[in-house]
Design a protein around this motif. Structure first.
Motif, PDB file in Angstrom:
ATOM      1  N   HIS A 241       0.867  -1.181   0.000  1.00  0.00           N
ATOM      2  CA  HIS A 241       0.000   0.000   0.000  1.00  0.00           C
ATOM      3  C   HIS A 241       0.896   1.220   0.000  1.00  0.00           C
ATOM      4  CE1 HIS A 241      -3.657   2.299   0.609  1.00  0.00           C
ATOM      5  NE2 HIS A 241      -2.961   3.052   1.432  1.00  0.00           N
ATOM      6  N   TYR A 242       0.688   2.114  -0.953  1.00  0.00           N
ATOM      7  CA  TYR A 242       1.511   3.317  -1.034  1.00  0.00           C
ATOM      8  C   TYR A 242       0.659   4.555  -0.812  1.00  0.00           C
ATOM      9  CZ  TYR A 242      -0.415   3.762  -5.752  1.00  0.00           C
ATOM     10  OH  TYR A 242      -1.276   3.870  -6.816  1.00  0.00           O
ATOM     11  N   LYS A 243       1.322   5.593  -0.314  1.00  0.00           N
ATOM     12  CA  LYS A 243       0.680   6.888  -0.144  1.00  0.00           C
ATOM     13  C   LYS A 243       1.707   7.956  -0.491  1.00  0.00           C
ATOM     14  CE  LYS A 243      -2.123   9.677   2.907  1.00  0.00           C
ATOM     15  NZ  LYS A 243      -2.848   9.754   4.178  1.00  0.00           N
ATOM     16  N   HIS A 244       1.393   8.741  -1.518  1.00  0.00           N
ATOM     17  CA  HIS A 244       2.276   9.807  -1.946  1.00  0.00           C
ATOM     18  C   HIS A 244       2.040  11.058  -1.106  1.00  0.00           C
ATOM     19  CE1 HIS A 244       3.721   7.619  -5.403  1.00  0.00           C
ATOM     20  NE2 HIS A 244       2.482   7.362  -5.780  1.00  0.00           N
ATOM     21  N   GLU A 245       3.027  11.936  -1.106  1.00  0.00           N
ATOM     22  CA  GLU A 245       2.883  13.207  -0.370  1.00  0.00           C
ATOM     23  C   GLU A 245       1.682  13.994  -0.875  1.00  0.00           C
ATOM     24  OE1 GLU A 245       6.492  15.459  -0.268  1.00  0.00           O
ATOM     25  OE2 GLU A 245       7.640  13.783   0.554  1.00  0.00           O
ATOM     26  N   SER A 246       1.307  13.799  -2.140  1.00  0.00           N
ATOM     27  CA  SER A 246       0.161  14.498  -2.728  1.00  0.00           C
ATOM     28  C   SER A 246      -1.158  14.026  -2.133  1.00  0.00           C
ATOM     29  CB  SER A 246       0.137  14.266  -4.239  1.00  0.00           C
ATOM     30  OG  SER A 246      -0.126  12.891  -4.510  1.00  0.00           O
ATOM     31  N   GLY A 247      -1.099  12.902  -1.378  1.00  0.00           N
ATOM     32  CA  GLY A 247      -2.315  12.339  -0.808  1.00  0.00           C
ATOM     33  C   GLY A 247      -2.848  11.169  -1.610  1.00  0.00           C
ATOM     34  N   ARG A 248      -2.347  11.010  -2.843  1.00  0.00           N
ATOM     35  CA  ARG A 248      -2.770   9.885  -3.666  1.00  0.00           C
ATOM     36  C   ARG A 248      -2.245   8.591  -3.057  1.00  0.00           C
ATOM     37  NH1 ARG A 248       0.038   8.821  -8.696  1.00  0.00           N
ATOM     38  NH2 ARG A 248      -0.553   6.692  -9.030  1.00  0.00           N
ATOM     39  N   GLU A 249      -3.107   7.593  -2.986  1.00  0.00           N
ATOM     40  CA  GLU A 249      -2.681   6.318  -2.435  1.00  0.00           C
ATOM     41  C   GLU A 249      -3.348   5.172  -3.176  1.00  0.00           C
ATOM     42  OE1 GLU A 249      -4.271   5.286   1.603  1.00  0.00           O
ATOM     43  OE2 GLU A 249      -4.841   7.394   1.571  1.00  0.00           O
ATOM     44  N   GLY A 250      -2.796   3.991  -2.989  1.00  0.00           N
ATOM     45  CA  GLY A 250      -3.344   2.830  -3.663  1.00  0.00           C
ATOM     46  C   GLY A 250      -2.585   1.576  -3.284  1.00  0.00           C
ATOM     47  N   ASP A 251      -2.898   0.514  -3.973  1.00  0.00           N
ATOM     48  CA  ASP A 251      -2.275  -0.776  -3.716  1.00  0.00           C
ATOM     49  C   ASP A 251      -1.610  -1.277  -4.986  1.00  0.00           C
ATOM     50  OD1 ASP A 251      -3.148  -1.290  -0.939  1.00  0.00           O
ATOM     51  OD2 ASP A 251      -5.129  -1.116  -1.853  1.00  0.00           O
ATOM     52  N   MET A 252      -0.505  -1.962  -4.797  1.00  0.00           N
ATOM     53  CA  MET A 252       0.219  -2.553  -5.905  1.00  0.00           C
ATOM     54  C   MET A 252       1.008  -3.747  -5.375  1.00  0.00           C
ATOM     55  SD  MET A 252       3.193   0.381  -6.142  1.00  0.00           S
ATOM     56  CE  MET A 252       4.056  -0.364  -7.469  1.00  0.00           C
ATOM     57  N   PHE A 253       1.675  -4.448  -6.250  1.00  0.00           N
ATOM     58  CA  PHE A 253       2.520  -5.558  -5.827  1.00  0.00           C
ATOM     59  C   PHE A 253       3.881  -5.023  -5.383  1.00  0.00           C
ATOM     60  CE2 PHE A 253       2.197  -5.366 -10.495  1.00  0.00           C
ATOM     61  CZ  PHE A 253       3.476  -4.924 -10.812  1.00  0.00           C
ATOM     62  N   GLU A 254       4.612  -5.820  -4.621  1.00  0.00           N
ATOM     63  CA  GLU A 254       5.948  -5.408  -4.183  1.00  0.00           C
ATOM     64  C   GLU A 254       6.938  -5.465  -5.342  1.00  0.00           C
ATOM     65  OE1 GLU A 254       6.079  -6.614   0.481  1.00  0.00           O
ATOM     66  OE2 GLU A 254       6.324  -8.247  -0.951  1.00  0.00           O
ATOM     67  N   ILE A 255       6.956  -6.559  -6.051  1.00  0.00           N
ATOM     68  CA  ILE A 255       7.753  -6.686  -7.268  1.00  0.00           C
ATOM     69  C   ILE A 255       6.925  -7.460  -8.277  1.00  0.00           C
ATOM     70  CG2 ILE A 255      10.096  -6.524  -6.321  1.00  0.00           C
ATOM     71  CD1 ILE A 255      10.187  -9.570  -6.200  1.00  0.00           C
ATOM     72  N   GLY A 256       7.240  -7.263  -9.556  1.00  0.00           N
ATOM     73  CA  GLY A 256       6.493  -7.970 -10.582  1.00  0.00           C
ATOM     74  C   GLY A 256       7.127  -7.788 -11.944  1.00  0.00           C
ATOM     75  N   PHE A 257       6.502  -8.420 -12.934  1.00  0.00           N
ATOM     76  CA  PHE A 257       7.014  -8.316 -14.295  1.00  0.00           C
ATOM     77  C   PHE A 257       5.905  -8.534 -15.305  1.00  0.00           C
ATOM     78  CE2 PHE A 257       7.081 -12.869 -13.654  1.00  0.00           C
ATOM     79  CZ  PHE A 257       6.797 -13.395 -14.910  1.00  0.00           C
ATOM     80  N   ALA A 258       6.211  -8.159 -16.532  1.00  0.00           N
ATOM     81  CA  ALA A 258       5.340  -8.445 -17.671  1.00  0.00           C
ATOM     82  C   ALA A 258       6.234  -8.817 -18.841  1.00  0.00           C
ATOM     83  CB  ALA A 258       4.487  -7.231 -18.024  1.00  0.00           C
ATOM     84  N   ALA A 259       5.751  -9.714 -19.669  1.00  0.00           N
ATOM     85  CA  ALA A 259       6.464 -10.101 -20.884  1.00  0.00           C
ATOM     86  C   ALA A 259       5.771  -9.444 -22.072  1.00  0.00           C
ATOM     87  CB  ALA A 259       6.461 -11.618 -21.049  1.00  0.00           C
ATOM     88  N   SER A 260       6.572  -9.001 -23.027  1.00  0.00           N
ATOM     89  CA  SER A 260       6.037  -8.438 -24.267  1.00  0.00           C
ATOM     90  C   SER A 260       6.734  -9.115 -25.431  1.00  0.00           C
ATOM     91  CB  SER A 260       6.272  -6.925 -24.310  1.00  0.00           C
ATOM     92  OG  SER A 260       7.662  -6.663 -24.461  1.00  0.00           O
TER      93      SER A 260
END
Length: 140
Positions: A55-74
């Motif tokens: 869970h992240y929260k930026h100084e701007s107040g924007r926050e959300g959830d994401m993975f700790e590490i990850g990848f995508a293949a193209s």
């Protein structure tokens, strides 16, 4: 990132990668990231494989959830997310040269064409350090 984990199958995503070498690289990344995070892989969005929750929260107040590490293949390579952190950037760049091997950096992402282009021991150390940094309590 504006996405959430979902119930799509990581195995099905990997099986759908048409290039044998890239599919093998993805399977190797799953093993490396699973070891680094201690978490099982989950799909995020349509094509991202993520490990752990952050869970992240930026100084701007924007926050959300994401993975700790990850990848995508193209079609052109692999994109590693959250691998470039404060503690891991020096592991990649030293005196302007990429210690990891043949890769590109941009917007907090690490771009690798194939795993055989990089030093897997350095990559493993980077992923471990990135997870530790993501889990550290933030200051300020």
């Amino acid at each position: 990132m504006g996405m959430s984990p979902n119930n799509a199958s990581v195995v099905e995503l990997l099986q759908a990668v048409p290039n044998d070498e890239r599919r093998g690289d993805c399977e190797q990344l799953v093993a490396l990231m699973k070891d680094a995070s201690g978490c099982a892989p989950r799909m995020w969005g349509k094509n991202m494989v993520g490990f752990g929750d952050h869970h992240y929260k930026h100084e701007s107040g924007r926050e959300g959830d994401m993975f700790e590490i990850g990848f995508a293949a193209s079609k052109t390579g692999l994109t590693l997310y959250n691998a470039l952190r404060t503690t891991t950037r020096p592991m990649v760049l030293q005196l302007g040269k990429c210690k990891l091997g043949k890769c590109k950096l941009g917007g907090g992402c690490l771009y690798i064409k194939r795993l055989s282009d990089v030093d897997l021991a350095v990559l493993k150390d980077m992923l471990n350090a990135a997870v530790i940094e993501m889990r550290a309590p933030t200051t300020g």
